[in-house]
Design an enzyme around this catalytic site. Sequence first.
Site, PDB file in Angstrom:
ATOM      1  N   ASP A 133       0.781  -1.231   0.000  1.00  0.00           N
ATOM      2  CA  ASP A 133       0.000   0.000   0.000  1.00  0.00           C
ATOM      3  C   ASP A 133       0.822   1.296   0.000  1.00  0.00           C
ATOM      4  OD1 ASP A 133      -2.415   1.449   0.066  1.00  0.00           O
ATOM      5  OD2 ASP A 133      -2.334   1.636   2.227  1.00  0.00           O
ATOM      6  N   CYS A 190     -27.563  -3.633  -6.734  1.00  0.00           N
ATOM      7  CA  CYS A 190     -27.445  -3.092  -5.373  1.00  0.00           C
ATOM      8  C   CYS A 190     -26.748  -1.738  -5.384  1.00  0.00           C
ATOM      9  CB  CYS A 190     -26.673  -4.077  -4.492  1.00  0.00           C
ATOM     10  SG  CYS A 190     -26.411  -3.512  -2.788  1.00  0.00           S
ATOM     11  N   CYS A 243     -19.783   2.881   3.704  1.00  0.00           N
ATOM     12  CA  CYS A 243     -19.993   2.176   2.439  1.00  0.00           C
ATOM     13  C   CYS A 243     -19.537   0.730   2.510  1.00  0.00           C
ATOM     14  CB  CYS A 243     -19.307   2.909   1.289  1.00  0.00           C
ATOM     15  SG  CYS A 243     -17.498   2.931   1.355  1.00  0.00           S
ATOM     16  N   CYS A 247     -22.542  -3.290   3.025  1.00  0.00           N
ATOM     17  CA  CYS A 247     -22.532  -4.207   1.884  1.00  0.00           C
ATOM     18  C   CYS A 247     -23.144  -5.563   2.252  1.00  0.00           C
ATOM     19  CB  CYS A 247     -21.099  -4.408   1.390  1.00  0.00           C
ATOM     20  SG  CYS A 247     -20.997  -5.550  -0.010  1.00  0.00           S
TER      21      CYS A 247
END
Length: 348
Positions: A133, A190, A243, A247
């Site tokens: 990352d 969705c 967010c 899910c």
Amino acid sequence: MSERLKSFIRERATALGFEACRFASASAPWDAGERLAHFVGEGRHGDMGWMETTLERRAHPTAMWPEAKTAVVLGLNYGPEADPLPQMADRSAGYLSVYARGDDYHEVIKGRLKILAGQMAARTGQDVKVFVDTAPLMEKPLAQRAGLGWQGKHTNLLSRRHGNWLFLGSILTTAEIEPDAPEGEHCGSCTACLDACPTAAFPAPFQLDARRCLSYLTIEFAGPWPEEFRVATGSRIYGCDDCLAVCPWNKFASGAREARLHAREALNAPRLADLLALDDPAFRALFAKSPVKRIGRDRFVRNVLYAAGNSGDAGLVEPVGALLGDPDPVVRDAAAWALRRLEAAGLA
């Protein structure tokens, strides 16, 4: 030879605690670089100037290392034991993103990747490089190409086995290893993640405007926030999970197995009053080995002050007022705003 090598790498990865290990071509063409260039060209990266300066190297794995042939993509589950979002009902406590409540994942993963990379190099005699990352490598598109999951409408990686809660690490190698099948997109109709965003940071499905994202604002952005985002942050003081947490694929997720990724008691629902009292040494002590430490005390206290202004807690008037004379101008601005909010609510 390739299948035996893949089996060896997977066995070693499992022994090191990784829950997923897949293989992708590092040299085959892709369109992820074009999507990133569009993102930056639209200015959606905000103040993250490093994305622009490293754009060419980020465009493709071989732009950074031309000799790379294969990417080994690893996943480590950091799932919470339960839905974290109800914690935000307590406005006198700060909400830290799930990934930031334990040890810094960079440190948890990097050592294991180095061990695995060393074992690969010894087995193949080929060169290897490790990424977690912090280097210009687009790990989410690589993970999708390798079949770990897919980038959902919120642009984060989604796994049918781990939901949203998966840290990624990669090893590039000059060894030629047969790639695994890529993962297709399974979001369907969705829109739960898009609908849940408190700042409408998604201009369209599969697109993000970081300038409106609370994760960007709380972590990457150094200055005073626009008013609308100060209110929208609620009690979120580092990152945002909305967010991710909503899910439906999380129904298949499980809690993290790695103990170092479990939430520390002090970071699970810290009281805003305690956080407002942090000076630099106390901040560093509280967030030792935590990813939160890298944003520094001033930026963190700015975030806490915005949460205090949204708290409706009369007990925070005094600790907020004490920061009106803070040496940092952004902290002073946040303190004045928070105090006005508390006064407007009739609490001061």
